[in-house]
Design an enzyme around this catalytic site. Structure first.
Site, PDB file in Angstrom:
ATOM      1  N   ASP A   1       0.596  10.315   2.300  1.00  0.00           N
ATOM      2  CA  ASP A   1       0.345   9.563   1.076  1.00  0.00           C
ATOM      3  C   ASP A   1       0.237  10.561  -0.085  1.00  0.00           C
ATOM      4  OD1 ASP A   1      -0.282   7.544  -0.688  1.00  0.00           O
ATOM      5  OD2 ASP A   1      -2.352   7.300  -0.010  1.00  0.00           O
TER       6      ASP A   1
ATOM      7  N   ASP B   1       1.184  -0.733  -5.039  1.00  0.00           N
ATOM      8  CA  ASP B   1       0.397   0.481  -5.261  1.00  0.00           C
ATOM      9  C   ASP B   1       1.340   1.492  -5.920  1.00  0.00           C
ATOM     10  OD1 ASP B   1      -0.998   2.808  -5.117  1.00  0.00           O
ATOM     11  OD2 ASP B   1      -1.409   2.702  -2.959  1.00  0.00           O
TER      12      ASP B   1
ATOM     13  N   ARG C   1      -6.522   1.610 -12.125  1.00  0.00           N
ATOM     14  CA  ARG C   1      -7.475   1.977 -11.074  1.00  0.00           C
ATOM     15  C   ARG C   1      -8.319   3.163 -11.522  1.00  0.00           C
ATOM     16  NH1 ARG C   1      -5.451   3.116  -4.951  1.00  0.00           N
ATOM     17  NH2 ARG C   1      -6.697   4.963  -4.489  1.00  0.00           N
TER      18      ARG C   1
ATOM     19  N   LYS D   1       0.073  12.693  -6.183  1.00  0.00           N
ATOM     20  CA  LYS D   1      -1.290  12.251  -5.887  1.00  0.00           C
ATOM     21  C   LYS D   1      -1.719  12.667  -4.467  1.00  0.00           C
ATOM     22  CE  LYS D   1      -2.277   9.027  -3.646  1.00  0.00           C
ATOM     23  NZ  LYS D   1      -2.312   7.559  -3.761  1.00  0.00           N
TER      24      LYS D   1
ATOM     25  N   ASN E   1      -4.388  11.065  -1.370  1.00  0.00           N
ATOM     26  CA  ASN E   1      -5.139   9.860  -1.025  1.00  0.00           C
ATOM     27  C   ASN E   1      -6.611  10.042  -1.378  1.00  0.00           C
ATOM     28  OD1 ASN E   1      -6.870   8.222   1.120  1.00  0.00           O
ATOM     29  ND2 ASN E   1      -4.918   7.169   0.814  1.00  0.00           N
ATOM     30  N   SER E   2      -7.224   8.980  -1.871  1.00  0.00           N
ATOM     31  CA  SER E   2      -8.595   9.060  -2.397  1.00  0.00           C
ATOM     32  C   SER E   2      -9.617   9.469  -1.344  1.00  0.00           C
ATOM     33  CB  SER E   2      -9.001   7.705  -2.971  1.00  0.00           C
ATOM     34  OG  SER E   2      -8.115   7.342  -3.984  1.00  0.00           O
TER      35      SER E   2
ATOM     36  N   GLU F   1      -3.231   4.575 -10.781  1.00  0.00           N
ATOM     37  CA  GLU F   1      -4.541   5.226 -10.697  1.00  0.00           C
ATOM     38  C   GLU F   1      -4.599   6.431 -11.633  1.00  0.00           C
ATOM     39  OE1 GLU F   1      -3.789   5.525  -6.505  1.00  0.00           O
ATOM     40  OE2 GLU F   1      -3.953   7.703  -6.510  1.00  0.00           O
TER      41      GLU F   1
ATOM     42  N   SER G   1       0.815  -1.218   0.000  1.00  0.00           N
ATOM     43  CA  SER G   1       0.000   0.000   0.000  1.00  0.00           C
ATOM     44  C   SER G   1       0.845   1.263   0.000  1.00  0.00           C
ATOM     45  CB  SER G   1      -0.888  -0.026   1.254  1.00  0.00           C
ATOM     46  OG  SER G   1      -1.241   1.281   1.636  1.00  0.00           O
ATOM     47  N   GLY G   2       0.442   2.228  -0.809  1.00  0.00           N
ATOM     48  CA  GLY G   2       1.136   3.508  -0.818  1.00  0.00           C
ATOM     49  C   GLY G   2       0.896   4.269   0.472  1.00  0.00           C
ATOM     50  N   LEU G   3      -0.361   4.200   0.945  1.00  0.00           N
ATOM     51  CA  LEU G   3      -0.709   4.906   2.183  1.00  0.00           C
ATOM     52  C   LEU G   3       0.141   4.410   3.349  1.00  0.00           C
ATOM     53  CD1 LEU G   3      -2.626   6.675   3.972  1.00  0.00           C
ATOM     54  CD2 LEU G   3      -4.092   4.663   4.152  1.00  0.00           C
TER      55      LEU G   3
ATOM     56  N   ASP H   1       0.629   4.303  -7.218  1.00  0.00           N
ATOM     57  CA  ASP H   1       0.056   5.666  -7.249  1.00  0.00           C
ATOM     58  C   ASP H   1      -0.277   6.043  -8.700  1.00  0.00           C
ATOM     59  OD1 ASP H   1       0.220   5.773  -4.521  1.00  0.00           O
ATOM     60  OD2 ASP H   1       2.157   6.755  -4.480  1.00  0.00           O
TER      61      ASP H   1
ATOM     62  N   HIS I   1     -12.691   1.857  -7.548  1.00  0.00           N
ATOM     63  CA  HIS I   1     -12.606   2.327  -6.173  1.00  0.00           C
ATOM     64  C   HIS I   1     -13.848   3.128  -5.805  1.00  0.00           C
ATOM     65  CE1 HIS I   1     -10.710   2.613  -2.469  1.00  0.00           C
ATOM     66  NE2 HIS I   1      -9.748   3.508  -2.685  1.00  0.00           N
TER      67      HIS I   1
HETATM   68  C1  SPV Z   1      -3.458   2.459  -0.520  1.00  0.00           C
HETATM   69  O1  SPV Z   1      -3.571   1.532   0.249  1.00  0.00           O
HETATM   70  O2  SPV Z   1      -2.509   3.228  -0.515  1.00  0.00           O
HETATM   71  C2  SPV Z   1      -4.495   2.680  -1.499  1.00  0.00           C
HETATM   72  C3  SPV Z   1      -5.852   2.318  -1.199  1.00  0.00           C
HETATM   73  O3  SPV Z   1      -4.217   3.238  -2.520  1.00  0.00           O
HETATM   74  S1  SPV Z   1      -6.650   3.730  -0.631  1.00  0.00           S
HETATM   75  O4  SPV Z   1      -6.006   4.211   0.527  1.00  0.00           O
HETATM   76  O5  SPV Z   1      -8.007   3.263  -0.414  1.00  0.00           O
HETATM   77  O6  SPV Z   1      -6.635   4.726  -1.698  1.00  0.00           O
HETATM   78 MG    MG Z   2      -2.504   4.286  -2.464  1.00  0.00          MG
END
Ligand code: SPV
Ligand code: MG
Length: 513
Positions: free
Chosen positions: A35, A62, A135, A97, A99-100, A91, A23-25, A64, A166
């Site tokens: 993130d 991930d 994504r 980026k 975070n979503s 994505e 995971s990027g986060l 990004d 997502h």
């Molecule tokens: C991550 O885990 O970094 C993701 C998923 O990209 S989310 O945090 O839902 O965007």
């Molecule tokens: Mg991410």
């Protein structure tokens, strides 16, 4: 299952999952970062390398937004393949980026431009099995289902192996609408962080290929770390946490210490164990130390002199250490060493103390005074000597005038001054009263005996005993007698040791590293 470093990747595998989500986060969070592409892509790559080394599971990274345009995606994918990463998810947003789950209506990438990133990524993979997941952020950014489907279709045509759709809604209605209309034209991946209450079976029934549990190892470890830190801070004690944290043994197991031990047996030369006898029986009190504190227990920056000496022995692979104690013996203590008592220390000398531990003089053996410190290379050099008996001699000792009793050395050859010159010098005698022009150096109180040398030493102890001389003899006398019968090699050094006789020595010892 999410992981963010080597150990979490191992725990994912241990739990039985079939793949890792890097995971990027959480990778950013583990580094204390946001993130928001604050970690550079090469820093991310470094973390991925540890993760790939830690697990045999496939890792979906991930990626990004791909860290830039098509060109950055190309290089990223090549480097991921080099590191054995199984796939990447990119994505359709802009670099850097966000975070979503932060903010509303984040701008999306131009569809054609993003398709270029997908194509460039697929064209750059050097592993046929590598997957690229595209994504779709259209639902998150509020652009609606039609836009999500349009983008999914375009990304699929551009060569994406799967579509990650997502959503940040708390129910999965829009996910199910998407899967229904998408009709599995390419495998679908989801991240149910926000719609976590939806039963997984419904996702199965909807034909979803892969579910990413995206951040739960990081979140659970934050909760656990916070709780443990607060407890220890509050209690100023470990008592309440000990039962609830993983054991140190568990860490050893997870990171595979057993494999290392196995490998050591396979690859390290099988060296017979080396023993040591440390002589720490004499009164030798030092002004400035508490009454009843033996010299070998003097504190040298938080460790006793004896602990430092034994530490050096152990670093050089000497395992079985016996310490002969006498004066204030109750104060002489150290974990993991065998204590031998010379209860007649007041009326006997060093040879008697050594004889008290004579059962330990078997096989290769080091004998050392308990009040010396020396750099490890000195001991290593004695241990690699081919001589049966070798003593460490400081050539500077010959020229420096220091107070106190000094064990002066006469050998058949002086130190030549050339550090590379290792032609052998042989001991004639060690004593305290030697004419200045005869002195070749000062014995450091350190000697090594091969298995045969150790036998000679035991024989010489027995001979002293038979002659009634054992009680009064010191080690110089014993070594001098040995040298009359067998070759005793002198190994010259220049400094890098000290014996602690005075308060000045003690101060120096505190600076000795
Ligand atoms: C991550 O885990 O970094 C993701 C998923 O990209 S989310 O945090 O839902 O965007
Ligand atoms: Mg991410």
């Amino acid at each position: 299952m999410e992981a963010h470093d080597g150990i979490s990747a191992k725990l994912v595998q241990e739990a039985g999952f079939r793949g890792v989500w890097a995971s990027g986060l959480t990778t950013s969070a583990a580094l204390g970062l946001r993130d928001s592409n604050e970690a550079s892509w090469t820093q991310v790559l470094d973390v991925l390398e540890y993760m790939a080394d830690a697990t045999t599971l496939p890792i979906l990274v991930d990626g990004d937004t791909g860290h830039g345009n098509f060109n950055n995606v190309r290089r990223f994918v090549r480097k991921l393949c080099e590191r054995g990463i199984a796939g990447v998810c990119i994505e359709d947003k802009l670099f850097p980026k966000t975070n979503s789950f932060i903010g509303e209506a984040q701008p999306l990438a131009d569809v054609d431009e993003f398709c270029g990133r997908i194509k460039a990524g697929k064209d750059s993979q050097t592993d046929d099995d590598f997957v690229l997941v595209a994504r779709v952020e259209a639902l998150i950014s509020g652009q609606g289902m039609e836009e999500a489907l349009r983008r999914a279709e375009a990304y699929h045509r551009a060569g994406a192996d799967a579509i990650l759709i997502h959503s940040k809604k708390s129910d999965a209605a829009e996910i199910f609408e998407f899967t229904e209309r998408w009709a599995n034209r390419a495998p679908v991946v989801i991240v149910p962080t926000m719609y976590y209450a939806t039963p997984t079976d419904l996702f199965r029934q909807a034909g979803i290929s892969t579910i990413i549990w995206a951040n739960h190892l990081m979140r659970s470890s934050i909760a656990a770390m916070r709780e443990t830190a607060a407890r220890i801070h509050e209690d100023q004690s470990l008592v309440r946490v000990e039962g609830s944290v993983a054991t140190v043994k568990d860490i050893f197991r997870i990171v595979g210490n057993a494999e290392l031990e196995e490998a050591e047996r396979r690859y390290l030369p099988a060296r017979p164990a080396v023993s040591a006898v440390v002589l720490a029986a004499s009164g030798g009190e030092l002004a400035g130390l508490a009454a009843g504190q033996p010299k070998c227990m003097a504190d040298i920056r938080g460790q006793s002199l004896l602990a430092r000496l034994v530490g050096t022995l152990r670093e050089s692979g000497v395992r079985n250490v016996s310490v002969v104690r006498g004066a204030h013996k109750e104060a002489v203590a150290l974990q993991g060493v065998r204590m031998v008592d010379n209860d007649r220390h007041a009326s006997t000398g060093e040879a008697w103390s050594l004889a008290s531990a004579r059962d330990a003089i078997r096989g290769e053996t080091v004998v050392a005074y308990g009040d010396v410190l020396f750099r490890r290379y000195i001991l290593d050099s004695l241990l690699t000597s081919r001589a049966d008996v070798v003593v460490a001699v400081d050539t500077l000792g010959a020229t420096q005038s220091r107070p106190g009793q000094r064990d002066l050395v006469v050998a058949d050859r002086r130190f030549s001054g050339d550090y590379l010159d290792d032609s052998p010098a042989t001991l004639r005698r060690i004593a305290q009263d030697i004419a200045p022009d005869e002195i070749c150096g000062e014995w450091m109180g350190l000697a090594r005996f091969s298995a045969r040398g150790a036998e000679w030493l035991r024989e010489e102890i027995a001979a002293l005993e038979a002659e009634g001389l054992l009680e009064g003899a010191d080690l110089p006398a014993l070594l001098t007698r040995l040298a009359a019968k067998h070759p005793v090699r002198v190994k010259y050094f220049t400094g890098h040791w000290l014996d602690v006789d005075t308060l000045t020595d003690l101060a120096e010892a505190r600076n000795f590293t």
